[in-house]
Enzyme design. Structure first.
Site, PDB file in Angstrom:
ATOM      1  N   ARG A 166       0.812  -1.214   0.000  1.00  0.00           N
ATOM      2  CA  ARG A 166       0.000   0.000   0.000  1.00  0.00           C
ATOM      3  C   ARG A 166       0.851   1.272   0.000  1.00  0.00           C
ATOM      4  O   ARG A 166       0.616   2.164  -0.805  1.00  0.00           O
ATOM      5  CB  ARG A 166      -0.941  -0.036   1.212  1.00  0.00           C
ATOM      6  CG  ARG A 166      -2.047  -1.062   1.006  1.00  0.00           C
ATOM      7  CD  ARG A 166      -2.647  -1.609   2.278  1.00  0.00           C
ATOM      8  NE  ARG A 166      -3.681  -2.587   1.949  1.00  0.00           N
ATOM      9  CZ  ARG A 166      -3.431  -3.872   1.639  1.00  0.00           C
ATOM     10  NH1 ARG A 166      -2.187  -4.330   1.658  1.00  0.00           N
ATOM     11  NH2 ARG A 166      -4.415  -4.685   1.314  1.00  0.00           N
ATOM     12  N   MET A 253     -10.261  -1.608   1.528  1.00  0.00           N
ATOM     13  CA  MET A 253     -10.281  -2.333   2.793  1.00  0.00           C
ATOM     14  C   MET A 253     -10.101  -3.826   2.581  1.00  0.00           C
ATOM     15  O   MET A 253     -10.817  -4.432   1.795  1.00  0.00           O
ATOM     16  CB  MET A 253     -11.598  -2.072   3.524  1.00  0.00           C
ATOM     17  CG  MET A 253     -11.751  -0.638   3.976  1.00  0.00           C
ATOM     18  SD  MET A 253     -13.116  -0.449   5.133  1.00  0.00           S
ATOM     19  CE  MET A 253     -12.821   1.250   5.673  1.00  0.00           C
ATOM     20  N   GLU A 254      -9.127  -4.381   3.279  1.00  0.00           N
ATOM     21  CA  GLU A 254      -8.942  -5.828   3.343  1.00  0.00           C
ATOM     22  C   GLU A 254      -9.291  -6.234   4.767  1.00  0.00           C
ATOM     23  O   GLU A 254      -8.561  -5.914   5.705  1.00  0.00           O
ATOM     24  CB  GLU A 254      -7.505  -6.214   2.997  1.00  0.00           C
ATOM     25  CG  GLU A 254      -7.292  -7.715   2.947  1.00  0.00           C
ATOM     26  CD  GLU A 254      -5.888  -8.105   2.513  1.00  0.00           C
ATOM     27  OE1 GLU A 254      -5.358  -9.088   3.068  1.00  0.00           O
ATOM     28  OE2 GLU A 254      -5.325  -7.417   1.646  1.00  0.00           O
ATOM     29  N   LEU A 255     -10.412  -6.953   4.904  1.00  0.00           N
ATOM     30  CA  LEU A 255     -10.975  -7.197   6.224  1.00  0.00           C
ATOM     31  C   LEU A 255     -10.905  -8.673   6.583  1.00  0.00           C
ATOM     32  O   LEU A 255     -10.062  -9.399   6.091  1.00  0.00           O
ATOM     33  CB  LEU A 255     -12.406  -6.660   6.262  1.00  0.00           C
ATOM     34  CG  LEU A 255     -12.546  -5.185   5.835  1.00  0.00           C
ATOM     35  CD1 LEU A 255     -14.003  -4.766   5.786  1.00  0.00           C
ATOM     36  CD2 LEU A 255     -11.749  -4.270   6.743  1.00  0.00           C
TER      37      LEU A 255
END
Length: 485
Positions: A166, A253-255
């Protein structure tokens, strides 16, 4: 006991704002999860004013950085690669001490970060070029530009790779960054961020540490922050979405996940298959968002799978990851350790059978860390808490199924949809089944990661929020716009 290195002394208890590492009054210990009496370093607890200042300097640096030539941005990141590429072992030792991974796991994470520094700049050039969509009636180009101040928040379980995937594309594409690492495992990634910041103009990269609630609240509500990239729990992701809604930020978002592994009647349960299943469950002591969290096996193969998986689990040596013989390290922190222990205890009270495997490297020091033997849980049903919860530990429930329709219902009966895997000798049958499984990515006879760093398939449902990209996240940090006559 405090474990000190020159690298940790440079960033321990500090934040980075406008090119300066500032020591904060309040700080929290970062402990070694394998030896909880050992303090690896400190993390500063930033105030609201600290966060606001970091956002301000990032906003001030953005106009110049966004207009910096692409070749210069690429060259600056290449300089970072030159500085760190030969120091993998040094970084791995620090990482294992604060995270708990094994030496092998930690080294692989660091190596992938070095790979990102080398490959992402090379991928960016072709991707950033304008795309000609002209037709007979009009000349049209699709061009790209950075978005502005980007906030990046990453977790403790795999902070290295999840941060690099990121921060690096955000900076390469011309954004300025305010980065918050996890409080339980911040040091190694901050050492890397220092190397990166040393190669960038002041204000392009800023690092704030401390309370997730405080920092997340300030980032979410500040209109100067245009993009948020967050990796962590679904509940926290929802809070960030709600608080940032008034400014319509772009969210990546990686949840959470509750990944199913579906083992069909014709699966080849050979040694290679069982090893892949074992790794899919126990990598990182199960503290991986895309780890196997539940196994569904056809009833005709149920006992066979349990026997073979038990035998493989029993080879696991659990201990301090710094020891080369260790195959699985401790859980990262007390909170997660207690969560998994309580989850197992409740499962037993509900009637589940818990089977422990493996061996302790050192019985005398076992209670010094957050160690846990791997466990297989049987006598569960679809409504069992252990089947429906993201365990995030070295424990796996196994449940039989009768037919394909039933297992599709089981697999999709979850608020999550991150990853899944199908184990069969018939690839066409796997593809037909994959079309009906609700997950962002589905593996065939494996449960792993995408080795090509350009690939990034997000989760669906409550497992993620982003777009699919083949270029390691560049699209998350840019806007496309049309240029026409």
């Amino acid at each position: 006991m405090v474990y000190k290195t020159e690298a940790t002394l440079q960033i321990s208890g500090k934040i980075l704002v406008n090119g300066e590492w500032l020591t904060l009054e309040k700080h929290k210990d970062v402990i070694n999860p394998a030896v909880t009496s050992e303090v690896v370093g400190f993390i500063g607890m930033a105030s609201e004013e600290d966060v606001d200042r970091a956002i301000t300097v990032a906003a001030d640096a953005y106009p110049t950085w966004s207009q910096t030539a692409l070749d210069e941005r690429i060259e600056r990141v290449h300089q970072v690669w030159e500085r760190v590429k030969d120091r993998v072992n040094e970084y791995t030792t620090l990482f294992v001490r604060e995270n708990g991974k094994t030496l092998l796991e930690g080294k692989l994470d660091i190596q992938r970060c070095v790979q990102i520094l080398k490959e992402m700049p090379e991928n960016l050039k072709n991707w950033y070029e304008p795309k000609d969509l002209s037709g007979p009636a009009q000349q049209v180009e699709v061009r790209r530009r950075p978005r502005g101040v980007t906030a990046i928040i990453t977790p403790w379980n795999s902070p290295m790779i999840l941060t690099f995937k990121r921060v690096i594309p955000a900076i390469l594409t011309g954004n300025t960054v305010v980065f918050k690492p996890a409080t339980d495992c911040p040091l190694t990634i901050m050492v890397f961020m220092k190397e990166l910041a040393d190669c960038l103009p002041p204000g392009v990269l800023n690092v704030v540490t401390g309370s997730g609630g405080l920092i997340g609240d300030r980032i979410a509500k500040d209109e100067r922050v245009r993009t948020i990239a967050f990796v962590g729990g679904t509940s926290t992701g929802k809070v960030l979405m709600e608080k940032s809604s008034s400014t319509l930020k772009k969210l990546n978002m990686e949840l959470g996940g509750n990944d199913p592994a579906i083992i069909l009647a014709d699966a080849d349960l050979n040694k290679e298959t069982i090893l892949k299943l074992r790794n899919g469950v126990l990598k990182g002591a199960g503290q991986v968002c895309s780890a196997i969290k539940r196994i569904y096996v056809h009833e005709s193969r149920y006992e066979e799978l349990l026997d073979k998986l038990s035998e493989e689990f029993n080879k696991t040596i659990v201990g301090n990851g710094i020891q080369p013989d260790v195959k699985m390290g401790p859980l990262n922190n007390e909170s997660q350790f207690r969560f998994v222990r309580d989850l197992i205890d409740r499962a037993e009270k509900e009637g589940a059978k818990v089977h422990y495997f493996g061996r302790k490297l050192n019985e005398a020091t076992w209670d010094d860390g957050y160690f846990m033997l791997p466990a297989i849980i049987t006598n569960v049903n679809q409504e069992s808490e252990i089947m429906r919860t993201e365990q995030f530990g070295p424990v796996i429930p196994v449940m039989p199924f009768k037919d394909v329709e039933q297992v599709i219902d089981y697999a999709n009966d979850s608020e999550y949809g991150l990853r899944a895997s199908i184990w069969t000798t018939d690839i066409e049958a796997a593809k037909r089944l994959a079309d009906r499984i609700e997950a962002g990515a589905i593996f065939f006879n494996n449960h792993t990661i995408f080795k090509d760093l350009r690939l990034d398939f997000p989760g669906i449902k409550e497992s993620g929020l982003s777009s699919v990209t083949e270029f390691g996240g560049f699209e998350h940090f840019t806007d496309s716009y049309g240029f026409a006559d």
